[in-house]
Design a protein around this motif. Structure first.
Motif, mmCIF file in Angstrom:
data_model
loop_
_atom_site.group_PDB
_atom_site.id
_atom_site.type_symbol
_atom_site.label_atom_id
_atom_site.label_comp_id
_atom_site.label_asym_id
_atom_site.label_seq_id
_atom_site.Cartn_x
_atom_site.Cartn_y
_atom_site.Cartn_z
ATOM 1 N N GLY A 1 21.744 -20.815 14.278
ATOM 2 C CA GLY A 1 21.617 -19.574 13.719
ATOM 3 C C GLY A 1 20.268 -18.858 14.068
ATOM 4 N N VAL A 2 19.345 -19.687 14.527
ATOM 5 C CA VAL A 2 17.828 -19.189 14.756
ATOM 6 C C VAL A 2 17.682 -18.024 15.930
ATOM 7 C CG1 VAL A 2 15.686 -19.884 15.258
ATOM 8 C CG2 VAL A 2 16.895 -21.237 14.108
ATOM 9 N N GLY A 3 17.307 -16.758 15.329
ATOM 10 C CA GLY A 3 17.258 -15.630 16.201
ATOM 11 C C GLY A 3 15.899 -15.792 17.151
ATOM 12 N N TYR A 4 15.870 -15.677 18.456
ATOM 13 C CA TYR A 4 15.059 -15.627 19.304
ATOM 14 C C TYR A 4 14.428 -14.223 20.165
ATOM 15 C CZ TYR A 4 17.560 -16.083 23.738
ATOM 16 O OH TYR A 4 18.364 -15.679 24.802
ATOM 17 N N ALA A 5 13.258 -14.315 20.397
ATOM 18 C CA ALA A 5 12.942 -12.953 21.492
ATOM 19 C C ALA A 5 12.255 -13.753 22.667
ATOM 20 C CB ALA A 5 11.961 -12.155 20.664
ATOM 21 N N VAL A 6 12.265 -12.905 23.926
ATOM 22 C CA VAL A 6 11.390 -13.196 24.973
ATOM 23 C C VAL A 6 10.263 -12.163 25.317
ATOM 24 C CG1 VAL A 6 11.779 -13.834 27.276
ATOM 25 C CG2 VAL A 6 13.429 -14.545 25.683
ATOM 26 N N ASP A 7 9.094 -12.867 25.749
ATOM 27 C CA ASP A 7 8.009 -11.966 26.528
ATOM 28 C C ASP A 7 7.993 -12.411 27.794
ATOM 29 O OD1 ASP A 7 5.912 -10.771 27.476
ATOM 30 O OD2 ASP A 7 4.762 -11.113 25.737
ATOM 31 N N PRO A 8 8.761 -11.731 28.825
ATOM 32 C CA PRO A 8 8.836 -12.127 30.129
ATOM 33 C C PRO A 8 7.712 -12.362 30.924
ATOM 34 C CG PRO A 8 9.436 -9.780 29.945
ATOM 35 C CD PRO A 8 9.268 -10.331 28.402
ATOM 36 N N GLU A 9 6.542 -11.741 30.387
ATOM 37 C CA GLU A 9 5.194 -11.989 31.156
ATOM 38 C C GLU A 9 5.070 -13.370 31.465
ATOM 39 O OE1 GLU A 9 0.451 -10.567 31.147
ATOM 40 O OE2 GLU A 9 1.961 -9.174 30.285
ATOM 41 N N PRO A 10 4.580 -13.955 32.387
ATOM 42 C CA PRO A 10 4.059 -15.252 32.684
ATOM 43 C C PRO A 10 2.968 -15.728 31.894
ATOM 44 C CG PRO A 10 3.974 -14.284 34.638
ATOM 45 C CD PRO A 10 4.625 -13.207 33.741
ATOM 46 N N LEU A 11 2.946 -16.311 30.773
ATOM 47 C CA LEU A 11 1.886 -16.544 29.988
ATOM 48 C C LEU A 11 1.526 -17.783 29.688
ATOM 49 C CD1 LEU A 11 2.494 -13.846 27.032
ATOM 50 C CD2 LEU A 11 1.051 -13.751 28.879
ATOM 51 N N ALA A 12 2.383 -18.790 30.450
ATOM 52 C CA ALA A 12 2.232 -20.223 30.568
ATOM 53 C C ALA A 12 2.468 -20.779 31.956
ATOM 54 C CB ALA A 12 3.299 -20.850 29.584
ATOM 55 N N GLU A 13 1.738 -21.935 32.167
ATOM 56 C CA GLU A 13 1.697 -22.464 33.316
ATOM 57 C C GLU A 13 2.389 -23.856 33.506
ATOM 58 O OE1 GLU A 13 -0.732 -21.888 36.634
ATOM 59 O OE2 GLU A 13 -1.671 -19.773 35.623
ATOM 60 N N TRP A 14 3.545 -23.955 34.168
ATOM 61 C CA TRP A 14 4.167 -25.548 33.986
ATOM 62 C C TRP A 14 3.648 -25.961 35.372
ATOM 63 C CZ3 TRP A 14 10.121 -26.082 34.480
ATOM 64 C CH2 TRP A 14 10.443 -27.263 34.343
#
Length: 279
Positions: A187-200
């Motif tokens: 039941g943990v809610g989540y949100a998304v920032d779609p901007e690519p802020l990390a590099e894999w």
């Protein structure tokens, strides 16, 4: 409210670790601490941590992981963390400077326990693809297509992390995906920032994604745990990857023939033939 701890699990990558630490130091929202968890007792890693602790404005701590494995390392780092929020960064990945600030502010604004950023996936030396997690996924839909949460592009509320017991060390492949599903189940809610802020990042050294028998076995474990909730496409993609790795590594002719038959069944004869002709 903005207090955030950063955890970096590391394994014999001191040269890449130095760059990951630099990306933490460049954050517009500075963490209260950086915890580097080493499962190899590597003197070079300890030296990088001590050097960073001497020059950065926040504490940089070295933690030994005697149990081994990235999941144990993340969990040990989370147990030692003091911030309300925890950000995880693999030792071969990077954050862009606004990463922590954007995700923590979004989490507090939306009042959710998990925030996932978009990321740039370096698929090889030349190919980079922007990816972002879908919004509004539920336990019933989280496994219908491939996810975009990795070990480096999310920030989580500390209480939410321990609500599900952290990462499961039994899951050696897709442990981030497994973690995400278990968070939704809890039941943990989540949100998304779609901007690519990390590099894999891609690099030639050994990685979890290396097509080893260990990876094939890990995919098999993941299929056994979550397969009933997957779409047919996701199941087929994972099954054919697992079978292909096993076929590549076997030297037994009968086993290779058996695995080839299983691949034809999993792909379908037409699709399998196209793959062979395109090689």
């Amino acid at each position: 409210m903005h207090a955030v701890s950063v955890v970096i699990p590391t394994h014999l990558r001191s040269h890449l670790l130095r760059e990951s630490i630099a990306s933490v130091a460049a954050q517009t929202l500075q963490p209260v601490e950086l915890l580097v968890v080493d499962d190899a007792n590597d003197p070079a890693t300890r030296s990088v941590v001590e050097e960073a602790d001497a020059r950065l404005p926040f504490a940089v701590r070295y933690i030994r992981n005697e149990s081994g494995g990235v999941c144990h390392s993340r969990n040990k780092g989370a147990e030692a963390a003091t911030g309300k929020w925890i950000g995880f960064l693999d030792d071969d990945d990077l954050w862009h400077p606004p990463f922590l600030e954007r995700l923590v502010e979004l989490g507090e604004h939306k009042r959710v326990g998990l925030i996932i950023a978009g990321l740039l996936h370096h698929e090889d030396e030349h190919s980079v693809k922007a990816r972002s997690q879908l919004t509004d996924l539920t336990p019933a839909t989280a496994l219908l297509q491939n996810g975009s949460m990795t070990g480096s592009n999310f920030v989580i509320d500390r209480d939410a992390y321990f609500r599900v017991g952290g990462f499961d060390p039994a899951v050696t492949v897709f442990n981030d995906w497994d973690f995400f599903v278990r968070l939704l189940d809890a039941g943990v809610g989540y949100a998304v920032d779609p901007e690519p802020l990390a590099e894999w990042r891609f690099h030639p050294g050994d990685r979890i994604a290396t097509p080893s028998l260990r990876r094939a076995n890990g995919i098999g474990f993941f299929l056994n745990r979550h397969g009933k909730r997957m779409s047919k496409q996701v199941w087929r993609d994972l099954e054919t990857t697992m079978l292909g790795i096993r076929r590549f590594h076997t030297t037994n002719r009968f086993e290779k023939l058996t695995l080839s038959a299983q691949l034809i069944r999993a792909h379908g004869p037409v699709r399998y033939l196209k793959r062979i002709l395109n090689r």
